[in-house]
Design an enzyme around this catalytic site. Sequence first.
Site, PDB file in Angstrom:
ATOM      1  CE  LYS A 218      -1.890   8.387  -3.463  1.00 33.79           C
ATOM      2  NZ  LYS A 218      -0.769   8.654  -2.557  1.00 33.79           N
TER       3      LYS A 218
ATOM      4  NE  ARG B  50      -2.643  10.709   7.864  1.00 33.91           N
ATOM      5  CZ  ARG B  50      -1.374  11.105   7.791  1.00 33.91           C
ATOM      6  NH1 ARG B  50      -0.919  12.034   8.615  1.00 33.91           N
ATOM      7  NH2 ARG B  50      -0.546  10.562   6.914  1.00 33.91           N
TER       8      ARG B  50
HETATM    9  N1  BES Z   1      -2.361   5.338   0.305  1.00 35.11           N
HETATM   10  C1  BES Z   1      -1.292   6.245   0.554  1.00 35.11           C
HETATM   11  C2  BES Z   1      -0.047   5.552   1.104  1.00 35.11           C
HETATM   12  C3  BES Z   1       0.616   4.535   0.207  1.00 35.11           C
HETATM   13  C4  BES Z   1       1.687   4.902  -0.574  1.00 35.11           C
HETATM   14  C5  BES Z   1       0.194   3.237   0.198  1.00 35.11           C
HETATM   15  C6  BES Z   1       2.299   3.970  -1.380  1.00 35.11           C
HETATM   16  C7  BES Z   1       0.803   2.282  -0.611  1.00 35.11           C
HETATM   17  C8  BES Z   1       1.868   2.667  -1.388  1.00 35.11           C
HETATM   18  C9  BES Z   1      -1.739   7.291   1.546  1.00 35.11           C
HETATM   19  O1  BES Z   1      -3.075   7.620   1.523  1.00 35.11           O
HETATM   20  C10 BES Z   1      -0.998   8.540   1.257  1.00 35.11           C
HETATM   21  O2  BES Z   1      -1.182   9.063   0.188  1.00 35.11           O
HETATM   22  N2  BES Z   1      -0.173   8.992   2.189  1.00 35.11           N
HETATM   23  C11 BES Z   1       0.583  10.173   2.023  1.00 35.11           C
HETATM   24  C12 BES Z   1       0.484  10.968   3.296  1.00 35.11           C
HETATM   25  C13 BES Z   1       1.018  12.365   3.172  1.00 35.11           C
HETATM   26  C14 BES Z   1       0.166  13.181   2.222  1.00 35.11           C
HETATM   27  C15 BES Z   1       1.031  13.003   4.549  1.00 35.11           C
HETATM   28  C16 BES Z   1       2.014   9.767   1.738  1.00 35.11           C
HETATM   29  O3  BES Z   1       2.488   8.795   2.319  1.00 35.11           O
HETATM   30  O4  BES Z   1       2.643  10.401   0.909  1.00 35.11           O
HETATM   31 MN    MN Z   2      -3.552   9.078   0.078  1.00 32.86          MN
END
Ligand code: BES
Ligand code: MN
Length: 491
Positions: free
Chosen positions: A271, A345
């Site tokens: 990230k 997931r």
């Molecule tokens: N933990 C994040 C989702 C999240 C984002 C929680 C902002 C709280 C605040 C999750 O693990 C994630 O990174 N999801 C990705 C999925 C994508 C890579 C398919 C996302 O939502 O960008």
């Molecule tokens: Mn994530």
Amino acid sequence: MLESTPFEIPVFRPVTDPVSEKTDVVVVGLTESGALTPTLSAIDGLTDKWISRLIELGQLRGKQGELSLLASPLSDGPVMILVVGLGNKPVTRSDAFESSASAIRKLVDRKRDRVVVSLAESFPEEFQEQIVAGAVSACEVQALYQADPPIEVPASIEFSGIGQAVIDRGAVIGQSINQTRRLVNEPPAMVYPASFAERVEELAAGTELQIEVWDENKLEAEGCRSILAVGAGSSKPPRLVIMRYQGGGNEAPLALVGKGVTFDSGGLSLKPSDAMVDMKCDMAGAATVVGVMLAAAKLGLRKNLIGLCGLAENMVSGDSYKLGDVIETRSGKTIEILNTDAEGRVVLADTLDVAVQCEPQAIVDLATLTGACMVALGTEVVGMMTNDQALCDAVRQAAEVQGEPVWQLPMFELYDEKVKSKVADIKNVGEGRWGGAITAAKFLENFVGDVPWLHLDIAGPAFAESPKSHRDAGATGVMVRTLLQWIASKD
Ligand code: BES
Ligand code: MN
Ligand code: ZN
């Protein structure tokens, strides 16, 4: 060693006469109608109609959320009077929670000994518990590491018109919300899979909860390869926490499953800093399960419950799981990893499988799963996705009762193919960004068999950017009240 401010828990007790006893503050409600509650009327009577005059002059208006802190002219009785505006609409349970929380939050700015909350007279009897829970929740903030205490919790909070038994129940609910929030607000160096599990054991000591912790060896032996994969890049090994509560005889249990990614760097699909900065909150689902289980046990709910927290830290190292990896999950289904940041997931795949093996009546999972859910619903609404409409409706109704906003997203079959993999049974991302909250849920659906299942995406509401009058910024404890309401109201 770094240590956070301990919980400060005031004494909670009933008080019979909110006006005549020497106290620091009495908190009273006022609607826009201007009708005096018994407490306001008593004060009015002792002060030559001081309150009525303030209302007539438009100085006290009863506007929703308006807080007026007045120095009392009474020589005996409360030193200050805090009038809480209750608006002109029928009051709700969340008004009870929030007005009481806002009042206490206003009063923790300086040292006070005795605070009397006289809000019960403004709400129906069934809402009394939430008046207490709200007051308790106001005693927790995110500033856990400041030399000067950020708040002064009153030595005692006393409730007029609420009996000790209801006070105790409300306090349990408020404290459970705070325990959830505390777990989330603690920095990731303090809360990692093993320490999370230890904290659960400490919190559960003396309750009816039975705690089982699977360490990395047990996870290996149990075939939890997807939890292990997500944790592989971290020097802090993963855990699975199983919490059991037997309050309901031989009934099949309700299972609560939480995503417990104690820090989500994104892994190799790293990230950017801005997106990583709050990722200590990525275990909020697991923390919510802990809060609900603690409260259920302390309230003695007559239900069987099982809580499962899938705990891992998503980090970058030579051992990290990689894009293109194929993992055989505990269930036997294979998953292809196309983005290591879609780790929640992956952790939940095995956690849900363990839940299914407990033969529950229903599974509810909670996860800060997708940014896409926040794009769809904003930061204050929980996304619901289900394979069982009756279950979803029941939880939705509980959420309505408690005033926590939720919205259902569809699970049409047409989404199924979007998580099919060319290499493995399924892949851990959908097609591009579209419908990301739903494709994530579609992935999860693969691991619940035919058990009625509800997925709650709490990515938005679990952690707040800014404070509100009734709660600090940071962890919110969202869904603790709703789930307790649902469990308690289940036939
Ligand atoms: N933990 C994040 C989702 C999240 C984002 C929680 C902002 C709280 C605040 C999750 O693990 C994630 O990174 N999801 C990705 C999925 C994508 C890579 C398919 C996302 O939502 O960008
Ligand atoms: Mn994530
Ligand atoms: Zn995550």
